[in-house]
Design an enzyme around this catalytic site. Sequence first.
Site, mmCIF file in Angstrom:
data_model
loop_
_atom_site.group_PDB
_atom_site.id
_atom_site.type_symbol
_atom_site.label_atom_id
_atom_site.label_comp_id
_atom_site.label_asym_id
_atom_site.label_seq_id
_atom_site.Cartn_x
_atom_site.Cartn_y
_atom_site.Cartn_z
ATOM 1 N N LYS A 176 48.444 38.226 47.572
ATOM 2 C CA LYS A 176 47.586 37.566 48.564
ATOM 3 C C LYS A 176 46.428 36.840 47.893
ATOM 4 C CE LYS A 176 43.966 38.912 51.868
ATOM 5 N NZ LYS A 176 42.789 38.684 51.006
ATOM 6 N N ASN A 177 45.764 37.493 46.951
ATOM 7 C CA ASN A 177 44.565 36.919 46.357
ATOM 8 C C ASN A 177 44.877 35.790 45.378
ATOM 9 O OD1 ASN A 177 42.880 38.576 47.820
ATOM 10 N ND2 ASN A 177 42.754 40.138 46.227
ATOM 11 N N ARG B 287 37.593 34.520 54.722
ATOM 12 C CA ARG B 287 36.606 33.996 53.776
ATOM 13 C C ARG B 287 37.224 33.027 52.772
ATOM 14 N NH1 ARG B 287 31.499 34.936 52.250
ATOM 15 N NH2 ARG B 287 31.308 36.250 54.072
ATOM 16 N N ASP C 289 26.347 30.708 48.024
ATOM 17 C CA ASP C 289 25.431 29.913 47.218
ATOM 18 C C ASP C 289 25.956 29.710 45.798
ATOM 19 O OD1 ASP C 289 24.897 32.700 46.861
ATOM 20 O OD2 ASP C 289 23.062 32.187 45.782
ATOM 21 N N ASP D 7 39.219 46.586 45.096
ATOM 22 C CA ASP D 7 40.245 46.604 46.139
ATOM 23 C C ASP D 7 41.136 47.844 46.076
ATOM 24 O OD1 ASP D 7 39.398 44.304 47.335
ATOM 25 O OD2 ASP D 7 41.027 43.039 46.622
ATOM 26 N N CYS E 71 36.449 40.103 55.960
ATOM 27 C CA CYS E 71 36.145 41.523 56.112
ATOM 28 C C CYS E 71 34.651 41.780 56.013
ATOM 29 C CB CYS E 71 36.865 42.344 55.031
ATOM 30 S SG CYS E 71 38.637 42.513 55.282
ATOM 31 N N ARG F 85 28.668 38.380 50.640
ATOM 32 C CA ARG F 85 29.384 37.596 49.635
ATOM 33 C C ARG F 85 28.930 36.146 49.792
ATOM 34 N NH1 ARG F 85 35.574 39.717 50.007
ATOM 35 N NH2 ARG F 85 35.281 39.431 52.232
ATOM 36 N N ARG G 39 46.502 41.148 57.261
ATOM 37 C CA ARG G 39 45.939 40.074 56.448
ATOM 38 C C ARG G 39 46.369 40.199 54.993
ATOM 39 N NH1 ARG G 39 40.566 40.498 55.825
ATOM 40 N NH2 ARG G 39 40.739 38.506 54.743
#
Length: 419
Positions: free
Chosen positions: A22-23, A94, A126, A307, A118, A123, A399
Amino acid sequence: MQKIVVSGGAPLEGEVRISGAKNAVLPILCATLLADGPVEIGNVPHLHDVRTTARLLGGLGAGIGHDIEAGIVRVDPRTVDSHLAPYDMVKTMRASVLVLGPLLAKHGEAEVSLPGGCAIGSRPVDLHIKALEALGAEIVVEHGFIKARAGRLRGGHVVFPMVSVGATENVLMAATLADGTTVIDNAAREPEIVDLADCLRAMGADIEGAGTSQIIVRGVDRLRGATHQVIADRIETGTFLVAGAMTRGRVVATHARPDTLDAVIGKLADAGADVTIDGDRITVDMRGRRPKAVDIVTEPHPGFPTDMQAQFMAMNCVAEGTGTIDETIFENRFMHVNELMRLGADIHIEGHRATVRGVERLSGAPVMATDLRASASLILAGLVADGETVIDRIYHLDRGYERIEQKLSGLGARIRRID
């Protein structure tokens, strides 16, 4: 609203095929916006966040083809005619902010809603904004949107004050089409960064150093269409291996990437599991033995991944001895503790440290998931609890885990989804 019901007590046994990460797939899908031709992405997991990203790209005007059974997404970015990522598309995920860099680099402007995701802590975006400003972008934040403009971005020197995976991904993608060379210092080193760089290189990008703390990107005039296979999901792999260990079973994760899991495999060995690696297969054998409590400190890669923190906490709940877990990445990532305590866990929180004293058994109860990895930890706890554990708000789960109840059922778990 759907729920998952788990009846505990069955040791897990068997093989489970690991899905694409997923990431990794989410930034790679965003990176397709940089190309001048169609991009085909393989080993794509069937996840809610993947569908959301595909809808987001489609909303920007890209052509999208999604073969769910084959795990392939085809993106044709040549028809992109919008630079707006609206709140309705971004609020649940996100990772949507990762269209900012590609849109800015390819089209000279982007308007992206401030993201959701989440609720596991601050997080801030900037870091993304300052990194892109270092490449010459003009950015303002107003009315809930990041509004960015640039001519052609120019190479620059980006020094992150703290490691950020998302910000590293955003500036890495943007720098591929910048004029000149970009140096990214204190870059994130995660395997998903390496996979993104591999995909960008297949598209014609000039990148070196991905996977180290310094990445050098030499900008090119254009990126072409390409094909790319997403790496295996190291967090899904770790989740199933922990499930095998804490249920005192034997689980073989196939199509995995053991080289991305050194910290997790080391802690499973510390817990007393027999861990063997054969190519892309990882076996955890804990048959008949109670796991030992382990101490964990979450850190950026190659340290122990945040995670996997919740899953190891679930194992510590039924382990022999006492283990401490220090969460250094997110300040609000102990939200699953109260739910685990509803199952009978003995956990004490002091600041960013959780002290877990293992108990002989947990007791099933209704619980509520608070985020993606917390959802997984509650399922794992339910696998070893007496009676039924009913987990509410499992939309988080979909998700990031592909068909988790079917995969666990294939290992012998008594688990089902209900409305």
